[in-house]
Each structure stands twice: as C-alpha cells, then as structure tokens.
Design a protein around this motif. Structure first.
Motif, mmCIF file in Angstrom:
data_model
loop_
_atom_site.group_PDB
_atom_site.id
_atom_site.type_symbol
_atom_site.label_atom_id
_atom_site.label_comp_id
_atom_site.label_asym_id
_atom_site.label_seq_id
_atom_site.Cartn_x
_atom_site.Cartn_y
_atom_site.Cartn_z
ATOM 1 N N ALA A 260 1.139 8.391 -13.270
ATOM 2 C CA ALA A 260 0.207 8.341 -11.976
ATOM 3 C C ALA A 260 0.499 9.374 -11.249
ATOM 4 O O ALA A 260 -0.572 9.577 -10.577
ATOM 5 N N VAL A 261 1.714 9.775 -10.721
ATOM 6 C CA VAL A 261 1.814 10.831 -10.075
ATOM 7 C C VAL A 261 1.213 12.165 -10.345
ATOM 8 O O VAL A 261 0.647 13.060 -9.569
ATOM 9 N N LEU A 262 1.393 12.402 -11.795
ATOM 10 C CA LEU A 262 0.745 13.771 -12.522
ATOM 11 C C LEU A 262 -0.916 13.460 -12.084
ATOM 12 O O LEU A 262 -1.356 14.624 -12.024
ATOM 13 N N VAL A 263 -1.402 12.295 -12.542
ATOM 14 C CA VAL A 263 -2.690 12.068 -12.216
ATOM 15 C C VAL A 263 -3.226 12.547 -10.926
ATOM 16 O O VAL A 263 -4.096 13.241 -10.627
ATOM 17 N N ALA B 30 6.123 22.012 -11.230
ATOM 18 C CA ALA B 30 7.528 21.556 -11.183
ATOM 19 C C ALA B 30 7.637 20.754 -9.870
ATOM 20 O O ALA B 30 8.496 19.552 -9.969
ATOM 21 N N VAL B 31 7.019 20.864 -8.845
ATOM 22 C CA VAL B 31 7.453 20.265 -7.495
ATOM 23 C C VAL B 31 6.681 18.675 -7.801
ATOM 24 O O VAL B 31 7.430 17.768 -7.624
ATOM 25 N N TRP B 32 5.503 18.863 -8.467
ATOM 26 C CA TRP B 32 4.881 17.294 -8.761
ATOM 27 C C TRP B 32 5.718 16.565 -9.536
ATOM 28 O O TRP B 32 5.893 15.391 -9.467
ATOM 29 N N GLY B 33 6.096 17.264 -10.867
ATOM 30 C CA GLY B 33 6.986 16.504 -11.623
ATOM 31 C C GLY B 33 8.288 15.980 -11.028
ATOM 32 O O GLY B 33 8.889 14.923 -11.434
ATOM 33 N N ALA B 34 8.899 16.889 -10.093
ATOM 34 C CA ALA B 34 10.255 16.450 -9.405
ATOM 35 C C ALA B 34 9.697 14.977 -8.519
ATOM 36 O O ALA B 34 10.597 13.997 -8.675
ATOM 37 N N VAL B 35 8.666 14.953 -7.853
ATOM 38 C CA VAL B 35 8.374 13.897 -7.067
ATOM 39 C C VAL B 35 8.274 12.498 -8.150
ATOM 40 O O VAL B 35 8.515 11.656 -7.628
ATOM 41 N N ALA C 53 9.957 7.581 -10.414
ATOM 42 C CA ALA C 53 10.224 6.604 -11.602
ATOM 43 C C ALA C 53 11.290 6.136 -11.479
ATOM 44 O O ALA C 53 11.600 4.990 -12.015
ATOM 45 N N GLY C 54 12.547 7.159 -10.939
ATOM 46 C CA GLY C 54 13.981 6.454 -11.091
ATOM 47 C C GLY C 54 14.061 5.426 -9.877
ATOM 48 O O GLY C 54 14.813 4.482 -10.225
ATOM 49 N N VAL C 55 13.284 5.598 -8.944
ATOM 50 C CA VAL C 55 13.478 4.582 -8.013
ATOM 51 C C VAL C 55 12.907 3.116 -8.476
ATOM 52 O O VAL C 55 13.256 1.921 -8.352
ATOM 53 N N MET C 56 11.483 3.199 -9.188
ATOM 54 C CA MET C 56 10.976 2.018 -9.915
ATOM 55 C C MET C 56 12.019 1.496 -10.853
ATOM 56 O O MET C 56 12.141 0.120 -10.949
ATOM 57 N N TYR C 57 12.724 2.005 -11.595
ATOM 58 C CA TYR C 57 13.631 1.729 -12.580
ATOM 59 C C TYR C 57 14.751 0.902 -12.028
ATOM 60 O O TYR C 57 15.164 -0.073 -12.528
ATOM 61 N N LEU C 58 15.302 1.631 -11.064
ATOM 62 C CA LEU C 58 16.777 1.016 -10.265
ATOM 63 C C LEU C 58 16.294 0.060 -9.316
ATOM 64 O O LEU C 58 17.364 -0.824 -9.051
ATOM 65 N N TRP C 59 14.919 -0.185 -8.699
ATOM 66 C CA TRP C 59 14.850 -1.178 -7.830
ATOM 67 C C TRP C 59 14.681 -2.473 -8.470
ATOM 68 O O TRP C 59 13.763 -2.500 -9.286
#
Length: 711
Positions: A44-47, A65-70, A75-81
C-alpha cells in the motif's frame, strides 16, 4: 444391534502432546495472518508512492529506496503491534470441545489442565477426554479457521499488487510518450520540455590525461569526485538535457567560466568538463529540481627521491676506494627517468674546473607505470683522478611522464666528499669529520655566482616571468647558504647553531653579535671577552669576514628576490672574497665535536637588566575575515540541515571545495561531516568538530542537527 465400542483411552503423555501440536498449528495460522497484513501495508505504501510520483512531479526526486524504507518500517510496526500470543493448552482443549458436536462436558479441558500442572488424572477422565478428541473434526476445523483468517489480508495484498502493476504501465507509457515528443521538439519547445522533467540519477566517467596511459574509470551516482588535473569528466543521464552552470572556486570567491552545455545523445544527455587546479562546481537543474557536482583537481606530485647510501658527507685522506651508491625514487603515477648525478670541482681560488658525471641513467615507458625503483651503482674515487682539495657532490634525480616544459624534477639531498689537503694534517690529529661548513659555503657561493652571471647574460632573451622564477630559485639557495654561514658564526661564539634567533640589544642574551635589519653586527656590549681581546685577536679575525659574507649574502638575496640578477652580482662577489679571507684567518682546522662551553656563574651572576616594570600586554590579533565568514556559513548550513537535507549537503559541499586550497584541515573536517550526513542520524558532533578546526566554538543554546538520507 451392537453398540460401537469406546476407543482405547490415550495415555496422559500422548493426550497432552496432541493438544500441544494442535495449539502450535492454531498459532501458526495467526502468525501467517499477521504477515499477510504486513505485506499488504508495504504494498500500500508503494502504491501511494507511485501515485504521488505520477501526480506531483516534485515528489519524483525521492528515490524508491526512501519509500521502501518507510513501507518496511510500517510493515514491521504492523507485525509487532499486538502480535498474537500462543494460546495455552487449556484454551486449545476448550476450542476442541466446542467443535466436538455435543454439549461440552469439559472432560478434555479438565484432563489437560491436570496434565499441564503435572497432576494425576483418573482413568474415567482420560477415557472421556479421548472420546472428545477422537470425535472432533479437527482437520475441517483448522481449514475453516485458515480460510477465515487469511481471506481478508490476501485480498488486500493482491489488490495493492494489481494497482502497482497498473501504475507501472501508466508510468512507462508516460515516459515513452515524453521520449517520442522530445524527439520532434526543437528550439524553445525542447528547452521547455527539459524544464518540465525532473532531474534523475547520472553516471560519471573519468578519463585521465593521455600521458598517464591510465584506464578510464566509471563512477555511479556521486555528488563529488577527485580527479587528476587535466582529466576529462563526462556526465551522462537519461531524459532531456538539463541546464548546466559551471563555476571555478578560488578560496572564498568563485567565478563563472566558459559556458558548458549538455548535449542530447539519443538515449539521454551528456556533458563534460576538464578538472583544473581549482575546484569546479557543476549545477544541473531540470523540472524544478537541482543537483550539484563538485570536481576536485588533484596535482600530479613530483617524484620523491632519497639517497640511501652514502648516508653522510665524508673527507678522504687519499682518492682511492669504491663507494656504493643506492637511491630510491617513488612517484604516484609512474617514473620516466632516474639517474645519479655527480659534480666534481677541482682547483682553488679563481682557477677551478667543474665536471658533471651521470651514473645509472634508466628510462621507462609510461605504459609500465613504474612507481618505485631502486638505483644501484658504485663510485671509484681512483678512476675520477681526484686531487687534494677536490670536492665531489652527489645527488639522485628522477622525472615522471608529465609533458609540461616547466615541470620540476624530484631530487634527493646532496652528499659532499672532499679529498683532504696535506697541510690539513700538520697542526693537530683529531677525529675525522665531514668537510667544514666554510669550505662548503665557498664552493656553493662560487656556483651561485656563476649561475647568477649566466642568468644575467641570458635575461635579454628570456621572458620576464621566467627570469623572475629563476631569480627566486637562486634567492632561495642564497638564503639557505646565508643561514649556514650564520650557524658557523653563532656556533663559534656561543655554541648555538641558529642564525635566525633574535639577537637584539637588551634581549638577555650575550652572543657577541646583534641582528639589525636582517644583518649581523658585532655587539658593543658583549661580555664574552671577544672585543676585550682587541681587533687583532684570532676570534675577531675568523668571524669578522664571515659576518661580512653574511651581510653581503643578505644584499644579494634581496636583489634576487626582486628579480634583478645584475644587481646581485657585486654583493655575491664580496661574500665570496669574505669567505676566502675567513679560510685564511687560521690554520687550525677543527674536525671533531667542539668543546662544551662551561658558564662562569660568578661572572654572569646579577648581570641581567631588570627595570622592575611589567611588559605591556600586546594587542590581540583580530579574527581573519575569511574565517569568520566560513564560520557563519557553517552555522547556516547546520540550521538548514533540520529542514532541507539536500540543500544543506550541497551548501556544505561548496564550502568544502572553497576551503581546499587555503584551509585543508577544515575541508577534511567537512568531508567527514558530508559522509555522516549521507549515513543518516544525528550529525551534531561532526558540525562541532568542524567549528573546532576553525578555532571558533561559542556556547549557544542546545540544538540538535539531524541528518537524513540524501537522494
């Protein structure tokens, strides 16, 4: 009709193991659902990034690369939250009873709770639990849970993936349309298209000068580079040619040079520039974005030569024996020629001859790139036919492949070997030592006089800048010789060996001479007893001619520094005559270490002058204007780094390029700051270090300068 038999009760360990396996399977279903949701967030961020790049051209400067890092961060926050926690075995047993098809009797749950806490369970309870476990349709239940848990996240991820594919197709079609349109545009229409498309990445190729025969090297998308002076730097990019502005930096000032334009190559654009002694900055702009490239010209260094053997000057009683000659030459690119040069001078007074000899002359091709060589030869003193009093000067020289006619060559230190005269051994037999400084000064002064006379005759045929350059070179040699004569004078008088030490009246030193306007004069207030002995004393007879030679050399050096070799000849002749008189003043030739002077404490006690007044404090030197201006610019860049990292980085790169010539330490500190800004994080420490190099650190309110990834 027979009733179905009850299944055999499971053992406690088997029952507990099967429930634990079922628990692990249910937990894996939940983790997979969380992973699908994280992948959907990343897509969704890449879209969103793709849509923003299509709608807003200014956003296109941000790399993927900047958008991919964001996206990875979200995605990491979503998985860990609120990550799913593995259920306990009791809840898993209850889940099985709910799907057994009858009213739950909680036999399986009770049995599992007892077994999990290591308590015994009765046979009846185990049989009831086994019937529940066998009766429940576990495979169908797990499949239903998977379908329910994975359906929504999978549909979300697939939709985002389809949107990405559609956006890529639209972007490619837009680029193709722009390329076709740019191929038929000309004149102002093409320039307008160049302004509409934003700047992208470029590639850089550095082609060294032809004389080096070095291969070209290709760099990536860099913002600053160092190249050999004369190298051709070629920039290539995609799209229409951008607008190019070129400036040459010189200290704190900059000026525009000949205009540079970017040409179309069919598949993109290309522009080139030649690296010079001063740093260059190329500013390329297109589509509302601007990028900066700093090109630093590096000089081709002169070969470094050292004479390893012989290690020191020597005096020989007889002209016989073989001396090994060893020299080492190094160059950053490659040597073209190296040799050992000997200068043999014979005779005395005004009748002498000079003969030049070359040993071990070796040449190399530029393609060999010979960077380090060792020259080996030998010197047969008997074969040279040396006579008593002859002096042999030896040095090693090396040249590189630089084609410039005024290119200097590298040379080593000079060794001197003298054949002693028979009269030198009639007074005192002492420890052997190198030739005395007076004899070396006589030979060097005579050579300088000959070179000056030659320059005076040839200056009518030479250009004025070349005359001044050669005259300054002779002035430097004359200054070195003058310091050597001054060292002899002060070593004889007081044991010191520094003619440039301040010896003025009332300075608290008692050396027998005073420094007046750059020249030396006998002190009238000396307490050394030199003048008390009278003007006919040996001390005065030896040092008075050397003082005259020192002062005459001063006058000759001043004339040579002004580019007037004709006016320097008379004082050089006076200096030569004075050195000859000093040699004839005494027949005692000291060859060993001079005796240590013992201070007569009773004689010098309370001999100093004390007025009882404290010296006035000297005025402080004002801060140089250039340093203050650089400090102000550095502070502005640090403040700009909080809001616009790309602009701050460009400003810092220009400041570094301007400081390369006159402030190399500050430029090195700025290089470390630029590297830190490219890495991401906090660069407050780097900015403080750069200010400390300038010598300006003022305590201000706490401020944090953040850094980000520069596109």
């Amino acid at each position: 009709m027979s009733m179905p038999l009850d299944p055999t009760p499971l053992s406690p360990s088997t029952l507990l193991t099967r429930v634990e396996q079922l628990r692990d399977g249910l937990h894996a279903v939940r983790r997979t659902r969380r992973a699908l949701l994280s992948v959907g967030v990343l897509l969704a961020v890449l879209v969103v990034a793709q849509t923003a790049r299509l709608v807003f051209p200014s956003v296109a400067a941000m790399s993927w690369a900047v958008w991919g890092a964001v996206g990875l961060l979200l995605a990491g926050v979503m998985y860990l939250w609120r990550a799913p926690v593995a259920p306990d075995v009791a809840r898993t047993a209850l889940w099985v009873e709910e799907r057994a098809g009858r009213e739950p009797d909680f036999s399986l749950t009770t049995a599992i709770e007892l077994l999990a806490t290591r308590q015994p369970a009765g046979e009846t309870l185990l049989a009831a639990a086994s019937r529940v476990l066998e009766r429940a349709p576990l495979r169908e239940a797990i499949t239903a849970d998977k379908t329910t848990a994975w359906r929504g996240p999978a549909i979300f991820a697939v939709c985002c993936l389809l949107l990405l594919a559609i956006g890529a197709t639209v972007s490619r079609g837009t680029t193709d349309t722009a390329s076709v349109a740019s191929s038929v545009r000309s004149g102002p229409a093409r320039e307008a298209a160049a302004v509409s498309a934003p700047m992208g990445a470029w590639t850089i190729q550095v082609q060294p000068p032809a004389y080096t025969e070095l291969p070209a090297r290709t760099l990536g998308d860099v913002n600053n580079l160092t190249a050999l002076r004369g190298s051709r730097v070629v920039l290539r990019g995609e799209g229409d040619p951008p607008m190019v502005a070129l400036q040459r930096l010189a200290g704190d000032s900059s000026r525009a040079v000949s205009p540079v334009r970017a040409d179309s190559t069919g598949t993109g654009w290309q522009t080139s520039v030649t690296a010079t002694a001063a740093p260059l900055t190329l500013t390329l702009s297109r589509g509302g974005t601007r990028r900066l490239l700093v090109v630093e010209g590096r000089a081709d260094s002169v070969p470094l030569v050292s004479l390893d053997a012989p290690a020191r000057d020597s005096v020989f009683r007889e002209a016989r024996g073989v001396l090994p000659l060893i020299a080492t030459a190094r160059d950053d690119i490659g040597l073209s020629r190296a040799s050992l040069e000997l200068l043999v001078s014979s005779g005395e007074g005004e009748r002498f001859t000079v003969k030049a000899i070359t040993r071990g002359d070796t040449r190399w091709n530029a393609s060999s790139h010979t960077r380090t060589v060792t020259l080996r030869s030998s010197l047969d003193l008997a074969a040279l036919g040396l006579q008593p009093g002859d002096v042999v000067h030896l040095r090693a020289v090396a040249r590189d492949g630089h084609p410039e006619s005024t290119r200097e060559f590298g040379s080593s230190e000079t060794r001197a070997f003298r054949i002693a005269r028979p009269a030198e051994y009639d007074s005192l037999a002492v420890e052997p030592a190198p030739p005395p400084e007076v004899d070396k000064s006589l030979m060097s002064q005579r050579m300088l006089l000959m070179l000056t006379e030659k320059l005076d005759k040839a200056q009518r045929r030479m250009a004025r800048p070349e005359v001044v350059r050669e005259s300054l070179r002779l002035a430097r040699d004359q200054a070195r010789l003058r310091l050597a004569v001054g060292d002899v004078v002060f070593q004889r008088l007081s044991g010191e060996s520094s003619a440039e030490h301040a010896h003025a009246a009332g300075d608290g030193h008692d050396h027998g001479v005073e420094l007046q306007g750059g020249k030396l004069a006998m002190s009238t207030s000396s307490t050394t007893g030199m003048l008390e002995e009278g003007n006919d004393s040996p001390v005065v007879a030896i040092n008075q001619p050397l003082l005259e030679a020192y002062n005459a050399m001063w006058d000759a050096g001043r004339a040579l520094e002004q580019g007037d070799p004709h006016a320097a000849i008379p004082p050089m002749k006076r200096a030569l005559e004075a050195i000859e008189r000093s040699r004839a003043a005494s027949r005692l030739y000291l060859r060993g270490k001079p005796p240590q002077v013992i201070v007569d404490i009773a004689k010098v006690r309370l001999a100093g002058k004390d007025t009882g007044r404290v010296n006035v404090r000297s005025a402080r030197v004002a801060r140089p204007t250039g340093v203050a201006a650089r400090d102000a610019r550095l502070v502005q860049v640090a403040q700009l780094a909080n809001s616009n990292v790309a602009a701050a980085r460009d400003s810092l790169a220009v400041l570094r390029a301007e400081s390369l010539v006159d402030a190399p330490a500050f430029a090195e500190a700025l290089s470390r700051t630029l590297e830190a800004m490219s890495g991401g994080g906090d660069v407050t420490t780097r900015f403080v270090e750069a200010r400390r190099v300038l010598g300006i650190v003022v305590r201000t309110r706490a401020t944090t300068w953040s850094r980000g990834v520069v596109p």
